[in-house]
Design a protein around this motif. Structure first.
Motif, PDB file in Angstrom:
ATOM      1  N   UNK A 147      67.913  51.504 -35.565  1.00  0.00           N
ATOM      2  CA  UNK A 147      67.425  52.157 -36.547  1.00  0.00           C
ATOM      3  C   UNK A 147      65.920  52.235 -36.390  1.00  0.00           C
ATOM      4  N   UNK A 148      65.244  53.467 -37.208  1.00  0.00           N
ATOM      5  CA  UNK A 148      63.963  53.694 -36.956  1.00  0.00           C
ATOM      6  C   UNK A 148      62.925  52.402 -37.602  1.00  0.00           C
ATOM      7  N   UNK A 149      61.771  52.455 -37.339  1.00  0.00           N
ATOM      8  CA  UNK A 149      60.863  51.223 -37.847  1.00  0.00           C
ATOM      9  C   UNK A 149      60.868  51.448 -39.399  1.00  0.00           C
ATOM     10  N   UNK A 150      60.842  50.167 -39.796  1.00  0.00           N
ATOM     11  CA  UNK A 150      60.630  49.987 -41.440  1.00  0.00           C
ATOM     12  C   UNK A 150      60.701  48.545 -41.504  1.00  0.00           C
ATOM     13  N   UNK A 151      59.404  48.105 -42.454  1.00  0.00           N
ATOM     14  CA  UNK A 151      59.261  47.099 -42.634  1.00  0.00           C
ATOM     15  C   UNK A 151      60.519  46.232 -43.556  1.00  0.00           C
ATOM     16  N   UNK A 152      60.611  45.121 -43.415  1.00  0.00           N
ATOM     17  CA  UNK A 152      61.663  44.268 -44.152  1.00  0.00           C
ATOM     18  C   UNK A 152      61.041  43.836 -45.436  1.00  0.00           C
ATOM     19  N   UNK A 153      61.987  43.523 -46.425  1.00  0.00           N
ATOM     20  CA  UNK A 153      61.604  43.052 -47.621  1.00  0.00           C
ATOM     21  C   UNK A 153      62.128  41.728 -48.092  1.00  0.00           C
ATOM     22  N   UNK A 154      63.306  41.671 -47.551  1.00  0.00           N
ATOM     23  CA  UNK A 154      64.437  40.384 -47.891  1.00  0.00           C
ATOM     24  C   UNK A 154      65.335  40.250 -46.857  1.00  0.00           C
ATOM     25  N   UNK A 155      65.523  38.782 -46.791  1.00  0.00           N
ATOM     26  CA  UNK A 155      66.724  38.221 -46.020  1.00  0.00           C
ATOM     27  C   UNK A 155      67.636  37.426 -46.703  1.00  0.00           C
ATOM     28  N   UNK A 156      69.054  37.707 -46.365  1.00  0.00           N
ATOM     29  CA  UNK A 156      70.104  37.230 -46.789  1.00  0.00           C
ATOM     30  C   UNK A 156      71.045  36.477 -45.825  1.00  0.00           C
ATOM     31  N   UNK A 157      71.289  35.201 -45.894  1.00  0.00           N
ATOM     32  CA  UNK A 157      72.232  34.690 -44.961  1.00  0.00           C
ATOM     33  C   UNK A 157      73.129  33.810 -45.662  1.00  0.00           C
ATOM     34  N   UNK A 158      74.429  34.729 -46.191  1.00  0.00           N
ATOM     35  CA  UNK A 158      75.410  34.398 -47.171  1.00  0.00           C
ATOM     36  C   UNK A 158      75.917  33.035 -46.854  1.00  0.00           C
ATOM     37  N   UNK A 159      76.326  32.765 -45.680  1.00  0.00           N
ATOM     38  CA  UNK A 159      77.018  31.532 -45.175  1.00  0.00           C
ATOM     39  C   UNK A 159      76.131  30.205 -45.577  1.00  0.00           C
TER      40      UNK A 159
END
Length: 216
Positions: A65-77
């Motif tokens: 993907x092109x660069x873009x800052x992340x805002x949130x992380x999810x790890x459902x397990x």
């Protein structure tokens, strides 16, 4: 006790090194609670890489993907759903860490690769604080094939599949394997782990290795 990342460089790719000096845990909760009664889960040998190069198999990688800052992380397990804050460098050249009092906040190395673009992106968070478990308390229980989703500021979601979950003693931490440049979009999620001592706290780190397998 406040220990931090240090920063080093490899040709063409600035990376963080020596996570063995990070400040991702306090251990005060375990000390107060008594002898590590509620120590966080640690990965089993079955969740480690089959090889030593840090590259996983499993699902094929999807285009970067092109660069873009992340805002949130999810790890459902493991029930993680946390905002991300950018982590910069301190005056001594080490990477700062999320505020310990915000236990559901994780951070990403904003001077490095953004999650989803080609290279190795880094997300880190506390395993505990003085009050109890923090955002990545259960990271050691994650298994191969699980997914890590990262919401990006461009409105997209980068989906990573876990290749391995490993734990390292501080003296054996493999900097190049964890932080080295990658030819595809990869992600490392890091917290404290390993043995625990009443005098020095956690003895090492848990590292999740994952690669981009989908986006939406």
């Amino acid at each position: 006790m406040r220990r931090r990342f240090r920063r080093t460089c490899s040709p063409g790719n600035a990376v963080i090194a020596a996570v063995t000096v990070c400040a991702l845990c306090s251990g005060l909760w375990l000390l107060r609670d008594g002898a590590g009664t509620h120590a966080p889960p640690q990965p089993s040998a079955a969740q480690a890489h089959a090889g030593a190069d840090g590259r996983g198999g499993g699902r094929a990688a999807t285009p970067a993907l092109p660069p873009s800052p992340p805002d949130r992380v999810r790890i459902p397990a493991i029930g993680v759903d946390a905002p991300l804050t950018g982590l910069g460098l301190t005056k001594t050249g080490s990477l700062d860490v999320p505020p310990a009092d915000r236990k559901n906040l994780a951070g990403w190395y904003e001077a490095g690769t953004t999650p989803g673009e080609t290279g190795t992106a880094i997300i880190a968070g506390h395993v505990d604080n003085a009050d109890g478990p923090a955002v990545f308390y259960s990271l050691g229980a994650l298994r191969k094939g699980s997914t890590v989703e990262v919401d990006r500021r461009d409105g997209g979601v980068a989906v990573f599949t876990v290749d391995a979950v490993e734990v390292y003693a501080a003296k054996d931490f493999p900097d190049a394997k964890v932080y080295g440049a990658a030819p595809r979009p990869e992600l490392r999620v890091i917290t404290c782990g390993g043995g625990w001592s009443r005098t020095t706290g956690y003895q090492g780190n848990v590292v999740v290795y994952a690669h981009l397998t989908d986006s939406r």
